[in-house]
Design a protein around this motif. Structure first.
Motif, PDB file in Angstrom:
ATOM      1  N   LEU A  78       0.825  -1.202   0.000  1.00  0.00           N
ATOM      2  CA  LEU A  78       0.000   0.000   0.000  1.00  0.00           C
ATOM      3  C   LEU A  78       0.860   1.253   0.000  1.00  0.00           C
ATOM      4  CD1 LEU A  78      -2.490  -1.079   2.838  1.00  0.00           C
ATOM      5  CD2 LEU A  78      -2.872  -1.235   0.355  1.00  0.00           C
ATOM      6  N   THR A  79       0.248   2.357  -0.383  1.00  0.00           N
ATOM      7  CA  THR A  79       0.838   3.670  -0.140  1.00  0.00           C
ATOM      8  C   THR A  79       0.328   4.186   1.212  1.00  0.00           C
ATOM      9  OG1 THR A  79      -0.977   4.934  -1.144  1.00  0.00           O
ATOM     10  CG2 THR A  79       0.793   4.172  -2.609  1.00  0.00           C
ATOM     11  N   GLY A  80       0.986   5.198   1.709  1.00  0.00           N
ATOM     12  CA  GLY A  80       0.529   5.792   2.965  1.00  0.00           C
ATOM     13  C   GLY A  80      -0.870   6.362   2.848  1.00  0.00           C
ATOM     14  N   ARG A  81      -1.190   6.933   1.696  1.00  0.00           N
ATOM     15  CA  ARG A  81      -2.518   7.520   1.535  1.00  0.00           C
ATOM     16  C   ARG A  81      -3.598   6.440   1.564  1.00  0.00           C
ATOM     17  NH1 ARG A  81      -4.680  11.514  -3.323  1.00  0.00           N
ATOM     18  NH2 ARG A  81      -6.608  12.100  -2.289  1.00  0.00           N
ATOM     19  N   GLN A  82      -3.354   5.323   0.923  1.00  0.00           N
ATOM     20  CA  GLN A  82      -4.326   4.232   0.956  1.00  0.00           C
ATOM     21  C   GLN A  82      -4.501   3.698   2.372  1.00  0.00           C
ATOM     22  OE1 GLN A  82      -2.150   1.885  -1.852  1.00  0.00           O
ATOM     23  NE2 GLN A  82      -3.466   2.432  -3.606  1.00  0.00           N
ATOM     24  N   ALA A  83      -3.391   3.504   3.069  1.00  0.00           N
ATOM     25  CA  ALA A  83      -3.449   2.966   4.424  1.00  0.00           C
ATOM     26  C   ALA A  83      -4.148   3.930   5.375  1.00  0.00           C
ATOM     27  CB  ALA A  83      -2.032   2.666   4.909  1.00  0.00           C
ATOM     28  N   GLU A  84      -3.836   5.209   5.271  1.00  0.00           N
ATOM     29  CA  GLU A  84      -4.447   6.224   6.125  1.00  0.00           C
ATOM     30  C   GLU A  84      -5.967   6.205   6.005  1.00  0.00           C
ATOM     31  OE1 GLU A  84      -3.360  10.830   6.419  1.00  0.00           O
ATOM     32  OE2 GLU A  84      -4.559  10.367   4.639  1.00  0.00           O
ATOM     33  N   GLN A  85      -6.480   6.161   4.782  1.00  0.00           N
ATOM     34  CA  GLN A  85      -7.923   6.221   4.586  1.00  0.00           C
ATOM     35  C   GLN A  85      -8.599   4.920   4.990  1.00  0.00           C
ATOM     36  OE1 GLN A  85      -9.470   9.131   3.727  1.00  0.00           O
ATOM     37  NE2 GLN A  85     -11.310   8.014   4.342  1.00  0.00           N
ATOM     38  N   ALA A  86      -7.956   3.797   4.718  1.00  0.00           N
ATOM     39  CA  ALA A  86      -8.538   2.514   5.114  1.00  0.00           C
ATOM     40  C   ALA A  86      -8.645   2.427   6.636  1.00  0.00           C
ATOM     41  CB  ALA A  86      -7.694   1.366   4.568  1.00  0.00           C
ATOM     42  N   LEU A  87      -7.637   2.901   7.330  1.00  0.00           N
ATOM     43  CA  LEU A  87      -7.679   2.901   8.794  1.00  0.00           C
ATOM     44  C   LEU A  87      -8.760   3.854   9.305  1.00  0.00           C
ATOM     45  CD1 LEU A  87      -3.841   2.821   9.492  1.00  0.00           C
ATOM     46  CD2 LEU A  87      -5.472   1.048  10.153  1.00  0.00           C
ATOM     47  N   LEU A  88      -8.874   5.015   8.668  1.00  0.00           N
ATOM     48  CA  LEU A  88      -9.908   5.967   9.078  1.00  0.00           C
ATOM     49  C   LEU A  88     -11.297   5.368   8.900  1.00  0.00           C
ATOM     50  CD1 LEU A  88     -10.491   8.849  10.098  1.00  0.00           C
ATOM     51  CD2 LEU A  88     -10.579   9.571   7.701  1.00  0.00           C
ATOM     52  N   ASP A  89     -11.509   4.645   7.815  1.00  0.00           N
ATOM     53  CA  ASP A  89     -12.790   3.980   7.589  1.00  0.00           C
ATOM     54  C   ASP A  89     -13.113   2.994   8.718  1.00  0.00           C
ATOM     55  OD1 ASP A  89     -13.005   5.337   5.212  1.00  0.00           O
ATOM     56  OD2 ASP A  89     -12.477   3.619   3.947  1.00  0.00           O
ATOM     57  N   SER A  90     -12.062   2.560   9.416  1.00  0.00           N
ATOM     58  CA  SER A  90     -12.213   1.533  10.449  1.00  0.00           C
ATOM     59  C   SER A  90     -12.128   2.111  11.865  1.00  0.00           C
ATOM     60  CB  SER A  90     -11.129   0.463  10.254  1.00  0.00           C
ATOM     61  OG  SER A  90     -11.116  -0.018   8.926  1.00  0.00           O
ATOM     62  N   GLY A  91     -12.244   3.435  11.979  1.00  0.00           N
ATOM     63  CA  GLY A  91     -12.256   4.066  13.290  1.00  0.00           C
ATOM     64  C   GLY A  91     -10.895   4.279  13.912  1.00  0.00           C
ATOM     65  N   ILE A  92      -9.835   4.228  13.102  1.00  0.00           N
ATOM     66  CA  ILE A  92      -8.464   4.414  13.594  1.00  0.00           C
ATOM     67  C   ILE A  92      -7.877   5.631  12.891  1.00  0.00           C
ATOM     68  CG2 ILE A  92      -6.196   3.372  13.858  1.00  0.00           C
ATOM     69  CD1 ILE A  92      -7.562   0.629  13.646  1.00  0.00           C
ATOM     70  N   VAL A  93      -7.580   6.678  13.643  1.00  0.00           N
ATOM     71  CA  VAL A  93      -7.141   7.949  13.059  1.00  0.00           C
ATOM     72  C   VAL A  93      -5.622   8.028  13.115  1.00  0.00           C
ATOM     73  CG1 VAL A  93      -7.421  10.449  13.086  1.00  0.00           C
ATOM     74  CG2 VAL A  93      -9.278   8.983  13.910  1.00  0.00           C
ATOM     75  N   THR A  94      -4.999   8.096  11.945  1.00  0.00           N
ATOM     76  CA  THR A  94      -3.543   8.170  11.823  1.00  0.00           C
ATOM     77  C   THR A  94      -3.217   9.242  10.791  1.00  0.00           C
ATOM     78  OG1 THR A  94      -3.415   6.552  10.017  1.00  0.00           O
ATOM     79  CG2 THR A  94      -3.387   5.688  12.279  1.00  0.00           C
ATOM     80  N   ASN A  95      -1.956   9.366  10.442  1.00  0.00           N
ATOM     81  CA  ASN A  95      -1.630  10.203   9.284  1.00  0.00           C
ATOM     82  C   ASN A  95      -0.519   9.565   8.475  1.00  0.00           C
ATOM     83  OD1 ASN A  95       0.169  11.524  11.584  1.00  0.00           O
ATOM     84  ND2 ASN A  95       1.130  12.053   9.625  1.00  0.00           N
TER      85      ASN A  95
ATOM     86  N   LYS B 164      -2.422   5.181  -6.635  1.00  0.00           N
ATOM     87  CA  LYS B 164      -1.743   5.377  -5.361  1.00  0.00           C
ATOM     88  C   LYS B 164      -2.695   5.868  -4.283  1.00  0.00           C
ATOM     89  CE  LYS B 164       2.932   6.308  -7.076  1.00  0.00           C
ATOM     90  NZ  LYS B 164       4.085   7.252  -7.030  1.00  0.00           N
ATOM     91  N   ALA B 165      -3.921   6.202  -4.683  1.00  0.00           N
ATOM     92  CA  ALA B 165      -4.881   6.740  -3.724  1.00  0.00           C
ATOM     93  C   ALA B 165      -6.045   5.796  -3.465  1.00  0.00           C
ATOM     94  CB  ALA B 165      -5.410   8.092  -4.206  1.00  0.00           C
ATOM     95  N   LYS B 166      -6.541   5.152  -4.504  1.00  0.00           N
ATOM     96  CA  LYS B 166      -7.717   4.290  -4.348  1.00  0.00           C
ATOM     97  C   LYS B 166      -7.312   2.947  -3.730  1.00  0.00           C
ATOM     98  CE  LYS B 166     -10.271   6.395  -8.171  1.00  0.00           C
ATOM     99  NZ  LYS B 166     -11.229   7.052  -7.255  1.00  0.00           N
ATOM    100  N   TYR B 167      -8.261   2.347  -3.030  1.00  0.00           N
ATOM    101  CA  TYR B 167      -7.985   1.101  -2.331  1.00  0.00           C
ATOM    102  C   TYR B 167      -9.288   0.318  -2.225  1.00  0.00           C
ATOM    103  CZ  TYR B 167     -10.251   3.612   1.407  1.00  0.00           C
ATOM    104  OH  TYR B 167     -11.172   4.324   2.136  1.00  0.00           O
ATOM    105  N   VAL B 168      -9.158  -0.934  -1.863  1.00  0.00           N
ATOM    106  CA  VAL B 168     -10.315  -1.809  -1.695  1.00  0.00           C
ATOM    107  C   VAL B 168     -10.239  -2.424  -0.300  1.00  0.00           C
ATOM    108  CG1 VAL B 168     -11.540  -3.848  -2.531  1.00  0.00           C
ATOM    109  CG2 VAL B 168     -10.384  -2.322  -4.161  1.00  0.00           C
TER     110      VAL B 168
END
Length: 478
Positions: A368-385, A445-449
C-alpha cells in the motif's frame, strides 16, 4: 474542578453558542463525540484538560497586548502581564531554562522567532544594527538591499523531511527553505538512525550558521550533546525543535544527553502534542538570546493571544505536577508496546522500533501507499496520518508510511494490553486492504479496496476497546 462543574461549564457554553449559530454548537458537540469514539493515534495530537480548554474561552480574547510583560504598546494589559508572566515562570521551572517566551501562536511561529533572533544576534550588518536601534527611518534603499541579501544568504543545516525532520527545518516549499541557503542531513540507509559522523562531515563541509535538531517522524532519541559538539566545531548556533517530544522532556523521560535544554543555544516547541496544552508555541533560550527572542512581536508575530497564554499557564502548571512524569513514561512504554505488537504481526517499522512517543510503519510491506493505508484505517475508526519514510519512492503526498503515536491514548488511560490489541486492529486493516485502480484501469496510489464488513468489525472493536477509558468522563453535554 468537580465533575458537575465541568458538565455545567461546557453545557452552558454550548447553549450560549447555540443561541447565535447552532451549527457551530452542533459541530463542537460532534467533534467531542467523534474523538470519544475513535482510536486517536496521530502523534501530534492529544487531549487538553478541561481547565486548559476553559482558560481559552474568556475575556482575554478581547485584548491587544503587543510587546512584553511590563512593556506593552497598549494600555490596560496588567492582567495579560499576569498570565504571560505565570506561563513563562512555569516554563522556566519545568524545563530548567533561564528564559521563556510564550507568545508564539504555533510551532512555525516559534521557529521563525528563533531563526530571526539568531540572525539578528549573529549577522554583522550596519543596516541590521540601525534597525535594532529603531533607526529604521535612517535606512536607505541600499541598506535594505544589503540587509535582505545578508539575512537571506545564511546557511542552515537541518534534518531532511523524509528522514523524519519537519517542514520548518528547511523544506523548500516552506519559508525556512526560502530564508536560508539550506542543506539537509538524513539517516543511515541501513538502520534509519542518525549517523552523527555524517552530520559532522556535512557541517564541516557546509559550515552552517544554524544547526537544527529535532523531528516530527523520527522514532528514536537524539543525542543533543553530540549535536552541540558538532555545532561548536563549526561555530554554528545549535537550535532544537522539541515540539513533538517536549512532554517527554518535561516528564524527565529524556534526561542527560537526550534533554535538549542544557545543550542547545535555543529551543522551540509547541505546547500541545505530548505536552498536553493548548495549540501554541514557545521559545526557550539563555540570556544571550533573550532580548532578541523577546522581539518576536513585532519582528515575526502580530499581537499575542492572551487567552491562549492563559491556557499555556494552566497546562504548564499541570505538567509540573508529579503525576505528569508518570504520564510521560507511560507514553513511551505504550509506544514500545505498540511497536512490539506490530513487529510480532510482521509489520515493517522504520528503525525497527521506537524510543519515544511515535512509531513509523512502512506500509509498502502491505503493498500500500501511505494515503491508501491512512484512509482505510480511518474507515475503520483508527485515526492516523500518512508520512514519508527515508528515501520514500512515493514522495511527500502519497508516501509509503503511516505515523502513529501514543500521547492521546495514554491520556485516556490505555496501557500495554490495549496497545497490543490496537496493533492487531491496525494489522487486520492493512493486511485486508488492497490497492485500487484508476478510471483507466491503471494502479492507483490513492484508491484502495477494503471489505466494508472488515471496516465495520474493526470499528466496533476499536469502540469496545475505548469503552473502559471514557474521554472527558465528567463532561455530559446532555
Amino acid at each position: 474542578m468537580s465533575r458537575n462543574a465541568e458538565s455545567t461549564a461546557f453545557r452552558s457554553a454550548l447553549e450560549v453558542v447555540r443561541g447565535v449559530e447552532p451549527r457551530v454548537a452542533d459541530a463542537i458537540a460532534a467533534e467531542l463525540a467523534d474523538q470519544r469514539e475513535s482510536l486517536k493515534l496521530i502523534a501530534s495530537e492529544n487531549y487538553a484538560s478541561p481547565a486548559t480548554l476553559l482558560a481559552m474561552g474568556n475575556w482575554f480574547s478581547d485584548k491587544y497586548a503587543e510587546g512584553t510583560v511590563g512593556r506593552r504598546f497598549y494600555a490596560g494589559c496588567q492582567n495579560v502581564d499576569t498570565v504571560e508572566a505565570l506561563a513563562a515562570e512555569h516554563a522556566r521551572e519545568l524545563f530548567g531554562a533561564s528564559h521563556a517566551y510564550v507568545q508564539p501562536h504555533s510551532g512555525i511561529d516559534a521557529n521563525l522567532v528563533a531563526f530571526w533572533a539568531i540572525l539578528a544576534d549573529r549577522v554583522e550588518s550596519p543596516a541590521l544594527r540601525k534597525a535594532q536601534a529603531r533607526q529604521v527611518n535612517d535606512l536607505t534603499e541600499a541598506d535594505w538591499f544589503a540587509l535582505r541579501r545578508e539575512l537571506g544568504n545564511q546557511r542552515m543545516l537541518g534534518m531532511s523531511l523524509d528522514a523524519g525532520g519537519h517542514l520548518t527545518h528547511g523544506f523548500r516549499p516552506n519559508i525556512s527553505g526560502k530564508m536560508f541557503d539550506q542543506r539537509s542531513y538524513g539517516t543511515d540507509p541501513a538502520t534509519g538512525l542518525i549517523d552523527y559522523d555524517r552530520v559532522a562531515e556535512a557541517a564541516r563541509e557546509f559550515k552552517p550558521l544554524i544547526l537544527v535538531a529535532g523531528y516530527s517522524a523520527y522514532p528514536r532519541k537524539v543525542n543533543f550533546r553530540i549535536m552541540r559538539e558538532i555545532a561548536d566545531s563549526v561555530g554554528a548556533t545549535f537550535m532544537v525543535d522539541m515540539a513533538h517530544f517536549a512532554g517527554l522532556v518535561a516528564g524527565k523521560v529524556f534526561t542527560g544527553d537526550f534533554d535538549p535544554v542544557p545543550h542547545a543555544h535555543i529551543v522551540t516547541t509547541t505546547t500541545h502534542k505530548s505536552l498536553r496544552g493548548p495549540r501554541g508555541g514557545m521559545v526557550l533560550c539563555g540570556p544571550e538570546l533573550a532580548d532578541q527572542v523577546d522581539r518576536g512581536c513585532p519582528m515575526v508575530l502580530g499581537g499575542p493571544l492572551p487567552h491562549v497564554m492563559a491556557a499555556k499557564a494552566v497546562a504548564l502548571a499541570e505538567a509540573r505536577r508529579p503525576d505528569f512524569a508518570d504520564y510521560a513514561q507511560r507514553i513511551v512504554d505504550n509506544a514500545q508496546a505498540l511497536a512490539d505488537g506490530l513487529l510480532r504481526r510482521g509489520a515493517t517499522l522504520v528503525t525497527g522500533g521506537t524510543d519515544n512517543h511515535l512509531v513509523l510503519i512502512d506500509v509498502s510491506g502491505y503493498g500500500l501507499t501511505g494515503r491508501q493505508a491512512e484512509q482505510a484505517l480511518l474507515d475503520s475508526g483508527i485515526v492516523t496520518n500518512r508520512n514519508s519514510v527515508p528515501q520514500d519512492p512515493n514522495g511527500a503526498w502519497y508516501t509509503s508510511g503511516i505515523r502513529i503515536g501514543t500521547p492521546a491514548l495514554t491520556t485516556r488511560g490505555l496501557g500495554a494490553a490495549e496497545m497490543d490489541a490496537t496493533a492487531e486492529l491496525i494489522h487486520t486493516v492493512l493486511s485486508q486492504t488492497t490497492p485500487g485502480t484508476g478510471p483507466d484501469g491503471a494502479p492507483s496510489k490513492a484508491k484502495y479496496v477494503l471489505d466494508p464488513a472488515v471496516a465495520e468489525s474493526v470499528g466496533k472493536q476499536a469502540a469496545d476497546l475505548l469503552t473502559p477509558f471514557p474521554l472527558y468522563p465528567a463532561v455530559d453535554l446532555g
